[in-house]
Design an enzyme around this catalytic site. Structure first.
Site, PDB file in Angstrom:
ATOM      1  N   SER A 169       0.850  -1.192   0.000  1.00 19.74           N
ATOM      2  CA  SER A 169       0.000   0.000   0.000  1.00 19.74           C
ATOM      3  C   SER A 169       0.889   1.248   0.000  1.00 19.74           C
ATOM      4  O   SER A 169       1.692   1.431  -0.912  1.00 19.74           O
ATOM      5  CB  SER A 169      -0.960  -0.047   1.181  1.00 19.74           C
ATOM      6  OG  SER A 169      -1.960   0.944   1.062  1.00 19.74           O
ATOM      7  N   GLU A 210      -9.421  -5.025  -4.085  1.00 18.91           N
ATOM      8  CA  GLU A 210      -8.712  -4.102  -3.212  1.00 18.91           C
ATOM      9  C   GLU A 210      -9.653  -3.268  -2.334  1.00 18.91           C
ATOM     10  O   GLU A 210      -9.872  -3.568  -1.176  1.00 18.91           O
ATOM     11  CB  GLU A 210      -7.819  -3.187  -4.050  1.00 18.91           C
ATOM     12  CG  GLU A 210      -6.622  -3.898  -4.680  1.00 18.91           C
ATOM     13  CD  GLU A 210      -5.425  -4.005  -3.768  1.00 18.91           C
ATOM     14  OE1 GLU A 210      -5.526  -3.599  -2.599  1.00 18.91           O
ATOM     15  OE2 GLU A 210      -4.376  -4.505  -4.222  1.00 18.91           O
ATOM     16  N   HIS A 252      -7.968  -5.228   0.222  1.00 21.92           N
ATOM     17  CA  HIS A 252      -6.711  -4.514   0.397  1.00 21.92           C
ATOM     18  C   HIS A 252      -6.004  -4.965   1.675  1.00 21.92           C
ATOM     19  O   HIS A 252      -6.622  -5.095   2.736  1.00 21.92           O
ATOM     20  CB  HIS A 252      -7.005  -3.014   0.475  1.00 21.92           C
ATOM     21  CG  HIS A 252      -5.798  -2.148   0.463  1.00 21.92           C
ATOM     22  ND1 HIS A 252      -4.936  -2.084  -0.609  1.00 21.92           N
ATOM     23  CD2 HIS A 252      -5.289  -1.293   1.394  1.00 21.92           C
ATOM     24  CE1 HIS A 252      -3.969  -1.233  -0.343  1.00 21.92           C
ATOM     25  NE2 HIS A 252      -4.154  -0.742   0.864  1.00 21.92           N
TER      26      HIS A 252
END
Length: 509
Positions: A214, A336, A421
């Protein structure tokens, strides 16, 4: 108020953490002094090692300075504080309290008896540049270390303490001093410390892999384009990095009309009623005053192009071939931001600029409006950029591997229709004990496999070997490995038609 709650948390002592169970001692000598760690299950652990001076008082919003030496033996058996950040709210990527501005520490996990030729993997945590830490159980490096690498996990300054500038600060600093990206400067300082000291733990400073997820994946991409980071690493892994975020310049608007960092900081301080006549006064304000409201990484507020540390937007650098041409693994997860759909009035606006005459073809490539609505935001933020980074990097001749992560635990939330995610982290580190939900034998197989690929890449710059299914490089033909509950499979250009249309729009937007 949140501020008062955080202020109270700042006073908590590290005595909250239970002392480790008795285990054999380990010792190492680094440039600053001697360290006493401990050995558990074949891994020597050294925690809370300062790699830079505390960025407090006059060093707040300054480039990191060398850590001070100490006398005697420093206890390296307890986790250090996390950096200043909002409450964790259950995020398993955040370690235990306390938190402090004095947080520029790292942790080392080394195979017991490692000699100086052991490859090194340096982890940069995610959290939108506003939260996270190197101290979370999720990022325990022992399972990777047992596969023949030295693992280093790094804290760096967050939020407005790590990614910020203001006209008063600009007026105070020496000419030519880099500014704005203090968190990235911390990462570079940590890599410099690793180069100088990792041999004390049996690590080889000529074989360093940086990997992150990320915002940490974005950081890896920024480090690949940062002049000061060149030569400090030799391989890179980008997990769900968002390199197409709009960037902010320090003292001028961005190309899409984004306000400068200076203008935004002046407006934010005025809204908060923060009085600061000069830089010295700003440095006396309580750290927690800079948390509310915490800035949005998704809107590019903390993605700063300062012209020195981060000289240009990541995608521009990769398009021009100006990134470090090191072996690279890059990829994204299958669902995600599953909670952000195209019709969300707050966050689902990334596709609003797509011309109406282009939408029918794009929706058709998705297989209909429902699939488009559910996935286009995730694709715009993560999936398409990963594909484009792989394409651009492979074009330089650098070895490049693309992946798609689609492992979903039986007990995980089922609404996403795929892997959300950050769900990949516990598989990469093989730390299923830190999972937010129960795991089973399928998860264990997936974690063994995926951490095996990552460790092999850290050892040799190639994820293949040890009987794992062959993972081909991506090149002129975009090829990826898809990790799923049924095991890995090789696919050519997954979701290619829809991602190609998105790429064409994003590149022209």
């Amino acid at each position: 108020m949140v501020i008062s709650a955080i202020a109270a948390l700042l006073t908590l002592s590290s005595s909250q953490e239970a002392p480790p169970s008795p285990s054999p001692a380990a010792e190492a000598r680094v440039a600053e002094g001697r360290l006493a760690g401990r050995v558990e299950a074949g891994v020597a652990r050294y925690l809370n090692i300062p790699y830079a001076a505390p960025p407090v008082g006059p060093l707040r919003w300054r480039p990191p300075q060398p850590a001070a030496a100490w006398t005697g033996v420093r206890d390296a058996t307890h986790r250090g504080p996390i950096c200043i950040q909002p409450p964790a709210n259950g995020d398993n990527g955040v370690g235990p309290l306390p938190m402090s501005e004095d947080c520029l520490q790292l942790n080392v996990f080394a195979p017991e008896g490692a000699t100086g030729d052991t490859p090194v993997m340096v982890w940069i945590h995610g959290g939108g540049y506003v939260n996270g830490s190197a101290t979370a159980d999720l990022y325990d490096g022992a399972a990777l270390a047992r596969q023949g690498v030295v693992v280093v996990t790094v804290n760096y300054r967050l939020g407005r303490l790590g990614f910020f500038d203001h006209p008063a600060l600009a007026a105070d600093r020496p000419a030519g001093e880099p500014a704005g990206n203090y968190g990235v400067m911390d990462m570079i300082a940590a890599l410099g410390w690793v180069r100088a000291n990792v041999g004390a733990f049996g690590g080889d400073p000529s074989q360093v892999t940086i990997f992150g997820e990320s915002a940490g994946g974005m950081a890896v991409l920024q480090l690949m384009t940062a002049p000061a980071a060149q030569g400090l690493f030799h391989r890179a892994v980008v997990q769900s990095g968002p390199p197409r975020l709009p960037a902010r310049r320090l003292d001028r608007p961005g190309p899409r009309g984004e306000p400068s960092v200076h203008d935004a900081s002046v407006a934010w301080m005025a809204e908060r009623g923060l009085e600061a006549a000069d830089a010295a006064a700003m440095r006396t304000l309580p750290a927690e005053a800079f948390l509310e409201p915490w800035p949005s990484f998704r809107r590019g507020v903390l993605n700063i192009v300062d012209g020195q540390v981060v000289p240009e937007p990541v995608m521009d650098a990769f398009a021009a071939g100006r990134q470090a041409r090191v072996p690279l693994i890059v990829g994204a997860n299958s669902a995600e931001f599953f909670w952000v759909t195209a019709d969300n009035p707050v966050d689902g606006t990334l596709d609003d600029g797509i011309p109406e005459d282009q939408r029918p073809a794009l929706i058709a490539a998705y297989g209909g409006p429902d699939v488009y609505r559910a996935h286009v935001i995730s694709d715009l933020l993560f999936v398409e950029p990963a594909r484009q980074i792989a394409r651009l990097h492979a074009r330089t001749g650098a070895p490049t591997w693309l992946y798609r992560f689609d492992v979903v635990s039986a007990a995980a939330p089922q609404e996403p229709g795929g892997a959300g995610h950050a769900w990949d982290r516990q598989y990469v580190f093989n730390t299923l004990n830190a999972s937010p939900w129960p795991t089973d034998a399928m998860d264990e197989r997936a974690a063994d496999l995926i951490s095996g690929y990552w460790a092999a890449f850290g050892r040799a710059g190639d994820p293949n070997g040890s009987g794992r299914p062959a993972w081909p490089q991506s090149g002129a033909t975009i090829t990826a490995i898809q990790f799923s509950n049924d095991g890995p499979r090789i696919v050519e250009d997954p979701l290619g038609p829809r991602l190609e249309l998105l790429a064409q729009w994003q590149d022209s937007h």
